[in-house]
Design an enzyme around this catalytic site. Structure first.
Site, PDB file in Angstrom:
ATOM      1  CE  LYS A 163     -10.455 -12.267  -0.525  1.00 21.37           C
ATOM      2  NZ  LYS A 163      -9.464 -12.109   0.566  1.00 21.37           N
TER       3      LYS A 163
ATOM      4  CE  LYS B 200      -4.048  -2.144   2.132  1.00 21.10           C
ATOM      5  NZ  LYS B 200      -4.967  -2.166   3.292  1.00 21.10           N
TER       6      LYS B 200
ATOM      7  CE  LYS C  24     -18.700  -3.826  -1.309  1.00 25.34           C
ATOM      8  NZ  LYS C  24     -19.052  -3.088  -0.110  1.00 25.34           N
TER       9      LYS C  24
END
Length: 340
Positions: free
Chosen positions: A203, A120, A206
């Protein structure tokens, strides 16, 4: 039944972030459904981790709405506040207090090697990466160790975080005396892994570029029917389970199988000689029928916020009783003076 040697139920703990207005089908079949199963045979603690949600930019009213929506959906999906301890992370101050203790035991290099932080922070850049994202796994370790959990139901992608939790618990125990139960990662079964409808090799998440591939639990039947009927399929007409050559059909079969309780073989037989259109229509019908009572129950709970807050108060009191004792024992082991 999962019991410890002394006849007491084993304790399990897991948490979920309130970062969206609705959970999706992958959340439910991949984790929450197994939480529901575990609550009957274990001393189960389940937490909506709103403090973890602060690592991404959010609006106050949005966070409040999503936190309550998360609790309502968890109950609607089968978590029973009389069988498990369901609470909100920020309602128990000991989470932050223990996290500071553990931060003082964690090496900088150790924390910087955590895969999720590396991924990230590389995407966002160091100037836009908050310190909370760096210390996130340590707060997660505190979440677990506070409740003396024996098992932590998590996905495979959380294995590294469980290892850090175990390392920190063992490090504290060896330096300051036996204080924490060292948890085992209870890696959730992969049988109900649900993939994106538009990219069946990825997968369901969101964070995907398009919401068209995500079945939201709180969406209307019309929206979810449209998504399923627009799902990417594969060449040929046979409805068979083959994740390599037919990932789209395999994903829909997994959904159908998981919600009907039939195994994959029986599910395939239901569609012998039928085309993709009939198959998608049947999957959509099963999904809609399954989710309707969940959505209705969650909306009913959200209409009575006072009742929802009452349930959360009871959960927080049960969680705080356990967490406060652990924190007191930790402080005593460290030589911190009791307030008296």
């Amino acid at each position: 039944m999962a019991l410890m040697n002394n006849g007491v139920k084993e304790r399990v703990l897991s948490g979920i972030q309130p970062t969206h207005d609705s959970f999706h089908l992958g959340n439910y079949l991949g984790a929450i459904k197994q939480w529901v199963d575990l609550q009957s045979s274990n001393d189960a603690f389940y937490c909506v981790v709103d403090l973890h949600a602060l690592t991404i930019e959010t609006k106050p009213e949005e966070l409040k709405r999503r936190t309550l929506a998360s609790v309502a959906q968890l109950i609607a999906l089968g978590l029973d506040p009389e069988k498990c301890t369901l609470f909100i992370q920020s309602h128990v101050p000991a989470h932050n207090q223990l996290a500071w203790v553990l931060e003082c035991l964690t090496g900088f290099g150790e924390a910087s090697r955590m895969t999720q932080f590396k991924d990230k922070s590389q995407k966002a850049g160091s100037d836009r990466t908050v310190v909370g994202l760096f210390t996130y796994p340590i707060l997660q370790a505190a979440d677990i160790l506070l409740y003396q959990a024996n098992k932590v139901p998590v996905g495979e992608d959380q294995r590294q975080h469980i290892e850090l939790t175990r390392d920190l618990g063992q490090r504290f125990n060896s330096k300051f005396g036996e204080t924490f139960t060292i948890p085992e990662g209870y890696i959730l079964k992969a049988g109900a892994k649900i993939n994106d409808l538009q990219d069946p090799t990825a997968k369901m998440s969101k964070s995907s570029s398009s919401g068209a591939g995500v079945i939201e639990l709180m969406d209307s039947p019309e929206i979810n029917t449209k998504k399923i009927k627009s799902a990417v399929t594969d060449t040929g007409r046979e409805i068979t389970f083959d994740e390599k050559d037919k990932p789209g059909i395999s994903n829909l079969l997994t959904i159908y199988s998981a919600l009907t309780g039939k195994d994959i073989g029986a599910s395939q037989k239901d569609f012998e000689g039928k085309g993709y259109g009939d198959f998608k229509g049947a999957v959509a019908e099963v999904v809609i029928d399954y989710l309707k009572p969940v959505r209705d129950k969650a909306n009913e709970l959200l209409q009575d916020e006072a009742h929802l807050n009452k349930l959360l108060k009871i959960g927080a009191e049960k969680a705080d009783a356990v967490a406060s004792k652990t924190l007191k024992d930790t402080y005593n082991a460290l030589g911190l003076i009791s307030r008296g």
